[in-house]
Write an enzyme that holds these catalytic residues in place. Sequence first.
Site, PDB file in Angstrom:
ATOM      1  N   ASP A   1       0.984  -1.559  -0.087  1.00 51.52           N
ATOM      2  CA  ASP A   1      -0.207   0.470   0.118  1.00 51.52           C
ATOM      3  C   ASP A   1       0.636   1.131   0.436  1.00 51.52           C
ATOM      4  O   ASP A   1       2.485   1.605   0.276  1.00 51.52           O
ATOM      5  CB  ASP A   1      -0.937  -0.131   1.457  1.00 51.52           C
ATOM      6  CG  ASP A   1      -1.976  -0.258   0.979  1.00 51.52           C
ATOM      7  OD1 ASP A   1      -2.424  -0.869   0.144  1.00 51.52           O
ATOM      8  OD2 ASP A   1      -2.786  -0.849   2.109  1.00 51.52           O
TER       9      ASP A   1
ATOM     10  N   TYR B   1       6.492  -9.804   7.229  1.00 49.23           N
ATOM     11  CA  TYR B   1       6.059  -8.886   7.188  1.00 49.23           C
ATOM     12  C   TYR B   1       6.835  -8.250   8.869  1.00 49.23           C
ATOM     13  O   TYR B   1       7.018  -9.188   9.694  1.00 49.23           O
ATOM     14  CB  TYR B   1       4.785  -7.987   7.359  1.00 49.23           C
ATOM     15  CG  TYR B   1       4.713  -8.146   5.710  1.00 49.23           C
ATOM     16  CD1 TYR B   1       3.963  -6.339   5.052  1.00 49.23           C
ATOM     17  CD2 TYR B   1       3.511  -9.167   5.397  1.00 49.23           C
ATOM     18  CE1 TYR B   1       3.489  -6.319   3.850  1.00 49.23           C
ATOM     19  CE2 TYR B   1       3.465  -8.965   3.771  1.00 49.23           C
ATOM     20  CZ  TYR B   1       3.023  -8.442   3.263  1.00 49.23           C
ATOM     21  OH  TYR B   1       3.088  -7.618   1.877  1.00 49.23           O
TER      22      TYR B   1
END
Lengths: 246, 246
Positions: free
Chosen positions: B52, B110
């Site tokens: 994003d 992540y």
Amino acid sequence: MRNLCVKVSYDGTAFNGFQTQPYGRTVQGEIEKAIKKLSGETIIIIGSGRTDAGVHAQGQVFNFYTKSSIPTERWAVALNTRLPKDIVIIEAHDVPEHFHARRSAKRKTYRYTIDMGKFPDVFGRQYRFHHPAPLNVEAMREGLRHLIGKHDFTSFTSIHSTKPHHVRTVYEADFVQEGPILHMYVTGNGFLYNMVRVIMGTLLWVGQGKLAPDEIKTILEGRSRSLAGPTAMAHGLMLMNVEYSL
Amino acid sequence: MRNLCVKVSYDGTAFNGFQTQPYGRTVQGEIEKAIKKLSGETIIIIGSGRTDAGVHAQGQVFNFYTKSSIPTERWAVALNTRLPKDIVIIEAHDVPEHFHARRSAKRKTYRYTIDMGKFPDVFGRQYRFHHPAPLNVEAMREGLRHLIGKHDFTSFTSIHSTKPHHVRTVYEADFVQEGPILHMYVTGNGFLYNMVRVIMGTLLWVGQGKLAPDEIKTILEGRSRSLAGPTAMAHGLMLMNVEYSL
């Protein structure tokens, strides 16, 4: 009147240096605006010294006189909410009226950082000079040792230095390597214009094998800027801290 | 045709995400422009997945097909000289023609990073979410443990997820604290839209004492986004690496 001493960190990337200039965004200018917003006072702060455009600080120090009755422990939070995100106040203290951030300073420590990785670490690109070619760090360390002590640093300052004399004392200086990251730390009683950057630029010549470590001594003794290497780029330089004996 | 697999790092601050969008600067767009400059080819690269706007990557992976005869070892340097400084190619490899950066991916890791310092570290402000209030890290760790394993993560994805099913496997997940810096690492076989950020936002509730650690299990079983906490801000998130079994 109250004299407040403040420790501040800033990311120099988007500043035209610390000190107020006729044009461009400066750290001093932003801090003075934040004080104005907070206390309503139009104040000129006294920094421990300038830092050039692009140079960073973990622990710059300034003082200023204020009539405000805002409690000491509130200043840091109150200023931070009024400052842009690339300036962060770390702490504030009341100091005696004679305290002067520049004249009272006893020791300053600068760090210059090189990223020796094949490719730069993208997250440190604004804080490290990327030098992917191999460097002889041991030779650089040997060269740096010649600068420790009390010397005339004329060779290692800009020809635009406005100081009446160029004798300064370097108390400590060393390289610290962490993987591909190479830090040079230099602590002294004061620094001339561009001094750490010229030292670094000259030691890069040593690291690249263009100069022998002992030639640093020759350059120092020659007292001429033309003998030394280039001025290393600003963005690798960080003012780490300023020490006072209160 | 040659199939090249490339590992890339980027600072997401100034991007409207990885994937090409109708408007805004994207990582994919910049990389495709650099390839065009280098080889003359108009290519669409295949990323391991989107990130994003504002999300960073230390090790994003993409592949693309090329007719260029540029040697494999030259691609990284050649692309880096043609890319903006907030994108750095780390390595490139020739891979079999069937390799597909998204479909062939086996594991992704992540990291979400919180700066718990009273004031933010100015040099990490674009890579860490600043949370100066105290957090119960042990409770957060306990809550996180409920997410390890194969689960339906509907509660922890955006209601705008377009995926046909929400079952994913989290292989490993833990918190690592370094002074005021708190990292959450999560490794899984795939991640839904906003999944790590919703997990972090919900665990912040746990760390703040608003939720008990065991309620993470209840939220997971409830399969409804409305049960979980807010979506943590993008800039604390970093795609660390993507693993393949070649």
